[in-house]
Design a protein around this motif. Structure first.
Motif, PDB file in Angstrom:
ATOM      1  N   ARG A 459       0.822  -1.212   0.000  1.00  0.00           N
ATOM      2  CA  ARG A 459       0.000   0.000   0.000  1.00  0.00           C
ATOM      3  C   ARG A 459       0.856   1.261   0.000  1.00  0.00           C
ATOM      4  NH1 ARG A 459      -2.942  -3.327  -1.275  1.00  0.00           N
ATOM      5  NH2 ARG A 459      -5.001  -3.890  -0.467  1.00  0.00           N
ATOM      6  N   PHE A 460       2.168   1.086  -0.046  1.00  0.00           N
ATOM      7  CA  PHE A 460       3.078   2.228  -0.017  1.00  0.00           C
ATOM      8  C   PHE A 460       4.163   2.006  -1.062  1.00  0.00           C
ATOM      9  CE2 PHE A 460       1.685   1.328   4.351  1.00  0.00           C
ATOM     10  CZ  PHE A 460       0.989   2.488   4.625  1.00  0.00           C
ATOM     11  N   GLY A 461       4.746   3.112  -1.525  1.00  0.00           N
ATOM     12  CA  GLY A 461       5.917   3.026  -2.381  1.00  0.00           C
ATOM     13  C   GLY A 461       5.592   2.872  -3.845  1.00  0.00           C
ATOM     14  N   GLY A 462       6.213   3.711  -4.671  1.00  0.00           N
ATOM     15  CA  GLY A 462       6.019   3.617  -6.117  1.00  0.00           C
ATOM     16  C   GLY A 462       4.688   4.207  -6.562  1.00  0.00           C
ATOM     17  N   PHE A 463       4.584   4.444  -7.837  1.00  0.00           N
ATOM     18  CA  PHE A 463       3.388   5.088  -8.402  1.00  0.00           C
ATOM     19  C   PHE A 463       2.165   4.191  -8.296  1.00  0.00           C
ATOM     20  CE2 PHE A 463       6.860   7.363 -10.493  1.00  0.00           C
ATOM     21  CZ  PHE A 463       6.465   8.677 -10.296  1.00  0.00           C
ATOM     22  N   GLU A 464       2.324   2.931  -8.647  1.00  0.00           N
ATOM     23  CA  GLU A 464       1.167   2.040  -8.719  1.00  0.00           C
ATOM     24  C   GLU A 464       0.538   1.819  -7.351  1.00  0.00           C
ATOM     25  OE1 GLU A 464       0.076  -2.505 -10.200  1.00  0.00           O
ATOM     26  OE2 GLU A 464       1.976  -1.580 -10.796  1.00  0.00           O
ATOM     27  N   ALA A 465       1.365   1.499  -6.342  1.00  0.00           N
ATOM     28  CA  ALA A 465       0.826   1.204  -5.016  1.00  0.00           C
ATOM     29  C   ALA A 465       0.143   2.422  -4.408  1.00  0.00           C
ATOM     30  CB  ALA A 465       1.945   0.720  -4.097  1.00  0.00           C
ATOM     31  N   ASN A 466       0.724   3.596  -4.535  1.00  0.00           N
ATOM     32  CA  ASN A 466       0.111   4.789  -3.969  1.00  0.00           C
ATOM     33  C   ASN A 466      -1.172   5.169  -4.693  1.00  0.00           C
ATOM     34  OD1 ASN A 466       1.729   5.952  -1.702  1.00  0.00           O
ATOM     35  ND2 ASN A 466       3.377   5.721  -3.188  1.00  0.00           N
ATOM     36  N   ALA A 467      -1.182   5.015  -6.004  1.00  0.00           N
ATOM     37  CA  ALA A 467      -2.412   5.302  -6.748  1.00  0.00           C
ATOM     38  C   ALA A 467      -3.521   4.342  -6.343  1.00  0.00           C
ATOM     39  CB  ALA A 467      -2.152   5.214  -8.252  1.00  0.00           C
ATOM     40  N   GLU A 468      -3.168   3.079  -6.158  1.00  0.00           N
ATOM     41  CA  GLU A 468      -4.157   2.091  -5.731  1.00  0.00           C
ATOM     42  C   GLU A 468      -4.682   2.416  -4.337  1.00  0.00           C
ATOM     43  OE1 GLU A 468      -6.668  -1.129  -5.891  1.00  0.00           O
ATOM     44  OE2 GLU A 468      -5.400  -0.366  -7.520  1.00  0.00           O
ATOM     45  N   ALA A 469      -3.800   2.904  -3.476  1.00  0.00           N
ATOM     46  CA  ALA A 469      -4.188   3.155  -2.088  1.00  0.00           C
ATOM     47  C   ALA A 469      -5.103   4.365  -1.952  1.00  0.00           C
ATOM     48  CB  ALA A 469      -2.940   3.361  -1.239  1.00  0.00           C
ATOM     49  N   PHE A 470      -4.848   5.435  -2.691  1.00  0.00           N
ATOM     50  CA  PHE A 470      -5.490   6.714  -2.390  1.00  0.00           C
ATOM     51  C   PHE A 470      -6.367   7.265  -3.511  1.00  0.00           C
ATOM     52  CE2 PHE A 470      -1.493   6.676   0.161  1.00  0.00           C
ATOM     53  CZ  PHE A 470      -2.114   6.463   1.381  1.00  0.00           C
ATOM     54  N   THR A 471      -6.732   6.411  -4.475  1.00  0.00           N
ATOM     55  CA  THR A 471      -7.686   6.819  -5.507  1.00  0.00           C
ATOM     56  C   THR A 471      -8.723   5.718  -5.722  1.00  0.00           C
ATOM     57  OG1 THR A 471      -6.436   5.887  -7.380  1.00  0.00           O
ATOM     58  CG2 THR A 471      -5.933   8.157  -6.742  1.00  0.00           C
ATOM     59  N   GLU A 472      -9.803   6.095  -6.380  1.00  0.00           N
ATOM     60  CA  GLU A 472     -10.777   5.141  -6.905  1.00  0.00           C
ATOM     61  C   GLU A 472     -10.612   5.098  -8.420  1.00  0.00           C
ATOM     62  OE1 GLU A 472     -12.497   3.412  -4.940  1.00  0.00           O
ATOM     63  OE2 GLU A 472     -13.086   4.564  -3.171  1.00  0.00           O
ATOM     64  N   THR A 473     -10.950   3.973  -9.017  1.00  0.00           N
ATOM     65  CA  THR A 473     -10.901   3.855 -10.479  1.00  0.00           C
ATOM     66  C   THR A 473     -12.320   3.867 -11.026  1.00  0.00           C
ATOM     67  OG1 THR A 473      -8.882   2.531 -10.370  1.00  0.00           O
ATOM     68  CG2 THR A 473     -10.145   2.427 -12.408  1.00  0.00           C
ATOM     69  N   ARG A 474     -12.561   4.728 -12.021  1.00  0.00           N
ATOM     70  CA  ARG A 474     -13.869   4.713 -12.672  1.00  0.00           C
ATOM     71  C   ARG A 474     -13.694   4.541 -14.177  1.00  0.00           C
ATOM     72  NH1 ARG A 474     -16.212  10.911 -12.145  1.00  0.00           N
ATOM     73  NH2 ARG A 474     -14.476  12.002 -13.126  1.00  0.00           N
ATOM     74  N   TRP A 475     -14.699   3.955 -14.801  1.00  0.00           N
ATOM     75  CA  TRP A 475     -14.701   3.691 -16.241  1.00  0.00           C
ATOM     76  C   TRP A 475     -15.515   4.779 -16.925  1.00  0.00           C
ATOM     77  CZ3 TRP A 475     -18.230  -0.308 -18.984  1.00  0.00           C
ATOM     78  CH2 TRP A 475     -17.831  -0.468 -20.314  1.00  0.00           C
TER      79      TRP A 475
END
Length: 487
Positions: A459-475
């Protein structure tokens, strides 16, 4: 002139951009080296949490809508301010957290690095173009979750707060941070002053030192959509249960009883150096500490002798005035827990090869030899400067012993044969693996997280993990004309 004037901020907390008195009691900022008071801070209760969350919800849309380069600029200015005031912050870490000077300087560097990384994260792409079977544009977009709650611990208070706060802010969220009240300044209030002076808008960040009531209120608040928690496994289970009932995400980075494996082909002197650092850095009060040393029988005696000699040489004392390797344990409760595990293990048959004594909160680095898997100092997370050393004969025996633990945070394997180390690592589940290094390491650009009782993954470190932790994904889809259907 100090960046944070504790006298001027006495009995205050940072709520919605203002230094104000909390609704809870006040607490002295206590130096664990001698029990003296460094100042007084305000503690929050549930009503303060509610005020902070409501302010965060009001402020977050404008912060999210701000140009990405403005968010990045705030974080870059904060990094520059910290670099300019590094000695002040390091001094607070020495005084409040009991950090040795080298550890304090190292932590300041980690916080600076995290702020710079978060500034870069604000510039990262916010989604991707997807393939679609229809004649349209199809997108996956990352959007801020809204309000993020962060609960951080005492041991590395600066980095363990910043690694959640900074990326959450970079991605357009507002944050309510509850640092451990024992390190309220270094774990939160100094960061609040830093970010405020860097230009963070009022309301986007609140820092509310407090106890279980404040933490529970933050987890339970309906407008907090993500909780980022770093702490013990027992507390993390409670946070996860509370969050699960409310269908909100809880990112849990929990305890560890990390294995350092020493194979039969090692350079023993180098292995001893790695083992001492892994177990004794910051008095062993690190989730990644090498809590279990598993050493091949052919090098066992030399390793134990070397590790014990290293422990005996390390100076322990007040890091404010002495050039010491180890400072104090954070408080008497934790010291007594450490000593209980050491004493219980010796009573059960372990041999005290070094240490095992203390003066006030200063606990000597300790080496336990002839340890068995059922000895408490080996089986449980100690969170103190204790190195239990177990002998093994075969890799199958080693794998069995390591995998009995419920934890899975960090693993170190020391060997001259790197490929052998990599092959062995495949049999030992762990969120982090270091071949030819000890277990304590962290970089802002690298994924960080444990498995099993050590947490809910990266849940920490790097672009992918931080984006996953602190955003929602919408289509999102868009096409040039309205789709026609047979109804």
């Amino acid at each position: 002139m100090a960046l944070l004037d504790l006298g001027a901020r006495s009995e205050r907390l940072f709520l919605a951009g203002e230094w104000t008195t909390g609704s809870g009691v006040t607490r002295d900022v206590v130096c664990p080296s001698d029990g003296s008071s460094l100042g007084t801070v305000g503690l929050a209760d549930a009503s303060d949490v509610d005020r902070a969350v409501r302010a965060a919800r009001r402020a977050q849309p404008a912060w999210a809508a701000a140009p990405f380069d403005e968010r990045a600029a705030v974080l870059r200015r904060a990094a520059a301010l910290l670099e300019a005031n590094a000695d002040e912050y390091a001094g607070l870490l020495v005084g409040e957290a009991g950090s040795a000077r080298g550890k304090a300087a190292f932590e300041v560097g980690l916080v600076v690095s995290e702020l710079h990384f978060a500034a870069a994260l604000a510039l990262a792409p916010t989604g991707q173009v997807l393939r679609t079977a229809k004649p349209r544009l199809s997108l996956a977009q990352r959007v801020p979750v809204g309000v993020v709650g962060v609960i951080s611990p005492f041991n590395f208070p600066g980095i363990l707060s910043t690694r959640s706060v900074a990326p959450a802010l970079a991605l357009g969220n507002a944050v309510v941070l509850k640092p451990d009240p024992r390190t309220a300044v270094t774990g939160g209030l100094f960061l609040a002053e830093l970010l405020a002076q860097a230009g963070l808008p009022a309301g986007v960040l609140s820092v509310l030192p407090g106890g279980a009531e404040a933490g529970g209120a933050l987890v339970e608040h309906p407008d907090v959509r993500v909780i980022s928690f770093t702490g013990s496994t027992a507390a993390g289970r409670r946070v996860g249960e509370q969050a699960g009932r409310l269908l909100k995400r809880a990112h849990l980075e929990l305890g560890g009883n990390n294995a350092l494996v020493v194979l039969d082909d090692v350079d023993v002197d180098a292995a001893v150096s790695a083992g001492a650092w892994g177990s004794f850095l910051h008095q062993g009060q690190i989730c990644m500490t090498a809590g279990r040393h598993l050493v091949h029988a052919s090098v066992y005696d030399r390793y134990v002798d070397g590790l014990a000699a290293s422990a005996d040489r390390l100076p322990v004392g007040d890091p404010r005035s002495d050039d010491v390797a180890l400072g104090p344990i954070i408080d008497a409760h934790q010291r007594d827990h450490v000593h209980e595990l050491v004493t219980a293990s010796v009573d059960a048959g372990a041999r005290l090869a070094a240490g095992g004594t203390y003066d006030e909160l200063f606990y000597r680095p300790t080496v336990l030899a002839e340890v068995r898997p059922d000895h408490r100092a080996f089986a449980e997370e100690v969170f103190g400067p204790v190195a239990p050393v177990l002998r093994f004969e075969s890799e199958d025996e080693l794998v069995d012993v390591v995998n009995r633990s419920e934890y899975g945070l960090s693993l170190g394997i020391l060997t001259r044969d790197v490929m052998r180390g990599l092959s062995l690592a495949e049999r030992l589940p762990s969120g982090i693996v270091h071949i030819n290094d000890q277990t304590v390491d962290d970089e802002s650009v690298a994924p960080f997280g444990g498995v099993a009782a050590s947490g809910t993954g990266v849940r920490f470190g790097g672009f992918e993990a931080n984006a996953e932790a602190f955003t929602e994904t919408r289509w999102i889809t868009a096409q040039g004309s309205i789709e026609r259907y047979p109804f």
